[in-house]
Design a protein around this motif. Structure first.
Motif, PDB file in Angstrom:
ATOM      1  N   ALA A 298      -3.926  -3.518  12.475  1.00  0.00           N
ATOM      2  CA  ALA A 298      -3.931  -2.084  12.349  1.00  0.00           C
ATOM      3  C   ALA A 298      -2.499  -2.216  12.447  1.00  0.00           C
ATOM      4  CB  ALA A 298      -5.132  -1.011  12.561  1.00  0.00           C
ATOM      5  N   ALA A 299      -2.176  -2.844  13.183  1.00  0.00           N
ATOM      6  CA  ALA A 299      -0.772  -2.207  13.546  1.00  0.00           C
ATOM      7  C   ALA A 299       0.319  -2.812  13.056  1.00  0.00           C
ATOM      8  CB  ALA A 299      -0.878  -2.389  14.998  1.00  0.00           C
ATOM      9  N   PRO A 300       0.156  -3.979  12.128  1.00  0.00           N
ATOM     10  CA  PRO A 300       1.442  -4.737  11.412  1.00  0.00           C
ATOM     11  C   PRO A 300       0.907  -3.856  10.047  1.00  0.00           C
ATOM     12  CG  PRO A 300       0.223  -6.562  12.345  1.00  0.00           C
ATOM     13  CD  PRO A 300      -0.137  -5.262  13.126  1.00  0.00           C
ATOM     14  N   PHE A 301      -0.065  -3.411   9.565  1.00  0.00           N
ATOM     15  CA  PHE A 301      -0.390  -2.762   8.479  1.00  0.00           C
ATOM     16  C   PHE A 301       0.431  -1.436   8.744  1.00  0.00           C
ATOM     17  CE2 PHE A 301      -2.446  -0.154   5.621  1.00  0.00           C
ATOM     18  CZ  PHE A 301      -2.775  -1.352   3.926  1.00  0.00           C
ATOM     19  N   SER A 302      -0.143  -0.568   9.822  1.00  0.00           N
ATOM     20  CA  SER A 302       0.695   0.327   9.375  1.00  0.00           C
ATOM     21  C   SER A 302       2.501   0.242   9.906  1.00  0.00           C
ATOM     22  CB  SER A 302       0.488   1.211  11.592  1.00  0.00           C
ATOM     23  OG  SER A 302      -0.843   1.443  10.810  1.00  0.00           O
ATOM     24  N   VAL A 303       2.963  -0.611   9.925  1.00  0.00           N
ATOM     25  CA  VAL A 303       4.526  -0.724  10.160  1.00  0.00           C
ATOM     26  C   VAL A 303       4.890  -1.532   8.915  1.00  0.00           C
ATOM     27  CG1 VAL A 303       6.025  -2.983  10.611  1.00  0.00           C
ATOM     28  CG2 VAL A 303       4.980  -1.903  12.733  1.00  0.00           C
TER      29      VAL A 303
ATOM     30  N   ALA B 177       0.290  -1.052   0.113  1.00  0.00           N
ATOM     31  CA  ALA B 177       0.069  -0.140   0.181  1.00  0.00           C
ATOM     32  C   ALA B 177       0.950   1.471   0.400  1.00  0.00           C
ATOM     33  CB  ALA B 177      -0.563   0.059   1.160  1.00  0.00           C
ATOM     34  N   TRP B 178       2.069   0.934   0.788  1.00  0.00           N
ATOM     35  CA  TRP B 178       3.081   2.377   0.934  1.00  0.00           C
ATOM     36  C   TRP B 178       3.275   2.493  -1.106  1.00  0.00           C
ATOM     37  CZ3 TRP B 178       4.255   6.716   2.136  1.00  0.00           C
ATOM     38  CH2 TRP B 178       5.322   7.509   1.601  1.00  0.00           C
ATOM     39  N   THR B 179       4.093   1.414  -1.278  1.00  0.00           N
ATOM     40  CA  THR B 179       3.914   2.154  -2.709  1.00  0.00           C
ATOM     41  C   THR B 179       3.030   3.053  -3.523  1.00  0.00           C
ATOM     42  OG1 THR B 179       3.458  -0.448  -3.857  1.00  0.00           O
ATOM     43  CG2 THR B 179       5.710   0.347  -2.903  1.00  0.00           C
ATOM     44  N   LEU B 180       1.881   2.728  -3.983  1.00  0.00           N
ATOM     45  CA  LEU B 180       0.523   2.743  -4.262  1.00  0.00           C
ATOM     46  C   LEU B 180       0.472   4.345  -3.361  1.00  0.00           C
ATOM     47  CD1 LEU B 180      -1.688   3.310  -5.875  1.00  0.00           C
ATOM     48  CD2 LEU B 180      -3.203   2.034  -4.701  1.00  0.00           C
ATOM     49  N   LEU B 181       0.992   5.067  -2.689  1.00  0.00           N
ATOM     50  CA  LEU B 181       0.163   5.778  -1.597  1.00  0.00           C
ATOM     51  C   LEU B 181       1.863   6.704  -2.287  1.00  0.00           C
ATOM     52  CD1 LEU B 181      -0.814   8.020   0.483  1.00  0.00           C
ATOM     53  CD2 LEU B 181       0.248   6.620   2.157  1.00  0.00           C
ATOM     54  N   GLU B 182       3.242   6.491  -1.806  1.00  0.00           N
ATOM     55  CA  GLU B 182       3.906   6.752  -2.466  1.00  0.00           C
ATOM     56  C   GLU B 182       3.503   7.379  -4.090  1.00  0.00           C
ATOM     57  OE1 GLU B 182       8.772   6.947  -4.494  1.00  0.00           O
ATOM     58  OE2 GLU B 182       7.625   4.865  -3.525  1.00  0.00           O
ATOM     59  N   TYR B 183       3.431   6.878  -4.842  1.00  0.00           N
ATOM     60  CA  TYR B 183       3.216   7.266  -6.337  1.00  0.00           C
ATOM     61  C   TYR B 183       1.773   7.982  -6.604  1.00  0.00           C
ATOM     62  CZ  TYR B 183       1.847   6.815 -10.981  1.00  0.00           C
ATOM     63  OH  TYR B 183       1.227   7.475 -12.426  1.00  0.00           O
ATOM     64  N   VAL B 184       0.683   8.329  -5.776  1.00  0.00           N
ATOM     65  CA  VAL B 184       0.250   9.075  -5.459  1.00  0.00           C
ATOM     66  C   VAL B 184       0.779   9.922  -5.214  1.00  0.00           C
ATOM     67  CG1 VAL B 184      -2.410   9.698  -4.851  1.00  0.00           C
ATOM     68  CG2 VAL B 184      -2.073   7.466  -5.416  1.00  0.00           C
ATOM     69  N   LEU B 185       1.136  10.633  -4.460  1.00  0.00           N
ATOM     70  CA  LEU B 185       1.276  11.394  -3.451  1.00  0.00           C
ATOM     71  C   LEU B 185       2.377  11.894  -4.330  1.00  0.00           C
ATOM     72  CD1 LEU B 185       2.673  10.536   0.023  1.00  0.00           C
ATOM     73  CD2 LEU B 185       0.572  11.811  -0.615  1.00  0.00           C
TER      74      LEU B 185
ATOM     75  N   LEU C  77       3.510   0.369   6.292  1.00  0.00           N
ATOM     76  CA  LEU C  77       3.331   1.187   5.409  1.00  0.00           C
ATOM     77  C   LEU C  77       4.234   2.484   5.819  1.00  0.00           C
ATOM     78  CD1 LEU C  77      -0.350   2.640   6.239  1.00  0.00           C
ATOM     79  CD2 LEU C  77       0.948   2.214   4.039  1.00  0.00           C
ATOM     80  N   LEU C  78       4.840   2.531   7.783  1.00  0.00           N
ATOM     81  CA  LEU C  78       5.975   3.023   8.037  1.00  0.00           C
ATOM     82  C   LEU C  78       7.195   2.908   7.513  1.00  0.00           C
ATOM     83  CD1 LEU C  78       3.956   3.501  11.551  1.00  0.00           C
ATOM     84  CD2 LEU C  78       5.184   5.559  10.012  1.00  0.00           C
TER      85      LEU C  78
END
Length: 186
Positions: A115-120, A50-58, A122-123
């Motif tokens: 949620a916490a592992p998903f946040s890990v 999800a981070w890679t998609l977020l990075e692309y969009v940002l 992302l971070l």
């Protein structure tokens, strides 16, 4: 209207990793006590993806079209060899979203233990992206993956800034038609 100091304040790499690292410490407090290893690993990998998609969009939309991010990013484009600096306000907002949004969404779905592992994920993606981005600009790279990313990212800086928005991967560029033609032939 001039920007406030807290909007302009930016940390150079590696100090820019402090807020994502504090976010990882905060996740430790939210860590599920009885989470299974398999679910945790899948949630963390999903967060990284999800981070890679977020990075692309940002990068594609915010950094190239929304002020003051556009102006900050334009300075990076004008001088890509200068030390990369991350605005504190941007980093703080991003970390808070990466902590709160998974908890809100997964909590509503009854999966708040993931949620916490998903946040890990992302971070860690944020930390990895900042580190790789710095490396792509500051040093010679070794290995096929980093060499490919350097060529891809270099195309964004030196050939066509409307292409090649991904830093960690060109996957989303391929999906959304923003991959440079030379990379498409691979």
């Amino acid at each position: 209207m001039p920007e406030s100091w807290w909007i302009r304040a930016a940390l150079p790499f590696p100090a820019s990793l402090a807020l994502p690292a504090l976010g990882l410490c905060a996740v430790w407090l939210l860590w599920p006590q009885a989470a299974g290893v398999g679910g945790v690993a899948i949630a963390a990998l999903a967060g990284l993806a999800a981070w890679t998609l977020l990075e692309y969009v940002l990068h594609r939309f915010m950094m190239h079209h929304v002020e003051p991010f556009r102006a900050w990013h334009l300075a990076h484009h004008r001088n890509p060899l200068a030390p990369i600096r991350v605005p504190v306000a941007f980093s703080l907002a991003l970390v808070l979203v990466m902590l709160g949004l998974p908890l809100a969404v997964l909590g509503v779905l009854g999966m708040d233990g993931l949620a916490a592992p998903f946040s890990v994920g992302l971070l860690l993606g944020d930390v990895l992206q900042e580190s790789v981005h710095q490396r792509l600009h500051a040093q010679e790279v070794s290995g096929h993956w980093l060499s490919h990313l350097r060529e891809h990212h270099g195309g964004h800086h030196f050939r066509d800034e409307s292409l090649a928005f991904g830093t960690l991967t060109d996957f989303w560029d391929r999906c959304f038609g923003t991959c440079p033609p030379s990379a498409e032939r691979r």
